[in-house]
Design an enzyme around this catalytic site. Sequence first.
Site, PDB file in Angstrom:
ATOM      1  N   MET A  92       0.901  -1.041  -0.123  1.00 48.20           N
ATOM      2  CA  MET A  92       0.037   0.127   0.049  1.00 48.20           C
ATOM      3  C   MET A  92       0.771   1.336   0.060  1.00 48.20           C
ATOM      4  O   MET A  92       0.952   1.891  -1.054  1.00 48.20           O
ATOM      5  CB  MET A  92      -0.952   0.159   1.137  1.00 48.20           C
ATOM      6  CG  MET A  92      -1.738   0.950   1.093  1.00 48.20           C
ATOM      7  SD  MET A  92      -3.572   0.509   1.608  1.00 48.20           S
ATOM      8  CE  MET A  92      -3.455   0.247   3.396  1.00 48.20           C
ATOM      9  N   CYS A  93       1.401   1.773   1.336  1.00 46.59           N
ATOM     10  CA  CYS A  93       2.393   2.792   1.541  1.00 46.59           C
ATOM     11  C   CYS A  93       1.485   4.303   1.299  1.00 46.59           C
ATOM     12  O   CYS A  93       0.472   4.215   0.649  1.00 46.59           O
ATOM     13  CB  CYS A  93       3.478   2.860   0.144  1.00 46.59           C
ATOM     14  SG  CYS A  93       4.580   1.552   0.274  1.00 46.59           S
ATOM     15  N   GLY A  94       1.995   5.037   2.072  1.00 52.41           N
ATOM     16  CA  GLY A  94       1.238   6.521   1.808  1.00 52.41           C
ATOM     17  C   GLY A  94       2.254   7.436   1.583  1.00 52.41           C
ATOM     18  O   GLY A  94       3.832   7.153   1.880  1.00 52.41           O
ATOM     19  N   ARG A 102      -1.494   3.405   6.239  1.00 56.79           N
ATOM     20  CA  ARG A 102      -1.082   2.886   4.919  1.00 56.79           C
ATOM     21  C   ARG A 102       0.445   2.529   4.883  1.00 56.79           C
ATOM     22  O   ARG A 102       0.703   1.724   3.882  1.00 56.79           O
ATOM     23  CB  ARG A 102      -1.206   4.018   3.989  1.00 56.79           C
ATOM     24  CG  ARG A 102      -2.465   4.676   3.622  1.00 56.79           C
ATOM     25  CD  ARG A 102      -2.602   5.612   2.519  1.00 56.79           C
ATOM     26  NE  ARG A 102      -1.963   4.945   1.326  1.00 56.79           N
ATOM     27  CZ  ARG A 102      -3.046   4.475   0.414  1.00 56.79           C
ATOM     28  NH1 ARG A 102      -4.311   4.567   0.780  1.00 56.79           N
ATOM     29  NH2 ARG A 102      -2.803   3.858  -0.763  1.00 56.79           N
TER      30      ARG A 102
END
Lengths: 298, 229
Positions: A1-3, A32
């Site tokens: 995901m990552c933000g 995230r």
Amino acid sequence: MCGIVGLFLKNPALEPALGAHLAGMLGVLSDRGPDSAGFAVYGAGEPDHVKLTLRMTGAGDSRPFVEAFAAEIRMPVQVTQRRTHLVISVPSDMAEPAARAIAARPDELQVVGTGRRMELYKEVGLPTRVAEDFGLAAMAGTHGIGHTRMATESAVTTAGAHPFSTGPDQCLVHNGSLSNHNNVRRVLLREGIAFATENDSEVAAGYLTWRMREGASLGEALEAALSDLDGFYTFVVGTESGFAVLRDPISCKPAVMAETDDYVAFGSEYRALAGLPGIEAAHLFEPEPATVYAWQRH
Amino acid sequence: MPVVDLAATSRRALNAMLHALPPDTNETHWQVANPEGGHAIAAGLDAPVTVEIRGHVGYYCGGMNKRATIVVDGNAGTGVAENMMSGEIRVKGDASQSAGATGRGGLLVIEGSAAARCGISMKGIDIVVKGSIGPMSAFMAQRGNLVVFGDAGETLGDSIYEARLFVRGAVKSLGADCVEKAMGAEERGLLAGLLQRAGLYGAASPDEFRLYGSARRLYHFHVDNADAY
């Protein structure tokens, strides 16, 4: 995901609060990417000096090395320690020898970024805690970018955390995954771009460094990336005076931006922007796929 | 009228209150303050109530909605009204990608614009967008109607089944098997009804729209394409 987050200030009055806003944005996006976090801040630079951000990779204290190095070059070296990172400021012509001396001690120190104004910090752990450990909230600057990582393709290590920096005052954060990074890396290695990891996002950073070295503007480098980089990506990129955003042609990864007279802000989700001053009246938009958005300080 | 402030109450608590409402509840009008882009606000409702949300919402607002009317006085994140069954969701601002995805019924009105993949795999929902829609919208759309006052992005209606797409502005490109179709009296009447339900009757005449739908060439395996697999 990552933000990912980014904040580019137009109004100098907000500069003392850059770090505080960036820390808030990163904290919101912890869910995230709870594995690790990192950020780069463009703060004040000293004339004719270069800042090297070093990560202490060993268990020991690396300050004796820095002191010995200062004696070696017969120059005072300013050192600021923030937890696992040291920022040393050296005269511009000493930046190369300094980097070489550090490269000779891979078990103690690793250069994570260099530049006239950029400082770069990254570490494993919950983003809120990482930001606290490095004292992000107290940092001032004109612009900054940050990343919260949920590792899907490689191990949770500090080296795999973003941002990635492959050139002076240049850094990149990435949400997504590239599919042709091995090929592109081989091309870039021949062009003399150095890589510290096997990470796909570092290749994107290196690609932009190469394009800009060859004379492209940040915007032109990103235009070229549209045809040379394959995969899913939302990139947020910083240079000494620039800030840019690019999404892949199918806009696989989320992105929301806010612009006011005072700033341009980027967040993977609106939540990350909700705490910014004047957000109620900001122009909110989603960057279009395959479209370069770039801002420049004058 | 219950007012739930999400600065003080959790989203889980709000949704639990809304899920507990019996069909004959007297608490038919709810207001939600400080949504701050939170996810899954008012998702999974199944009661004839109205929920007004004052501010921007995050992902999947009103997902799986049945019977409820949800009004977002702001923008909506990814997947607003995802898999809606019935009822109505109205977004007064813009919507992010995948608005109305896989929706089976009900009406989704977006008063601003919608981003990529609006109405992807829609299965009976009606979607009315007063602005424009992004690329890859109505991908594999199976049933229902998508009405767009503005423009449509690239590859509109790729691999579309039996949904109808009414677009007033320009279509950047049509996806595989999506073609423009002649609009007859039946479709004009249907469109007029949709505009009425969306409260936009008079905002545009049905004659200003063009109709797009399936050429029905991708329905069955065609032996000439065997090499492609």
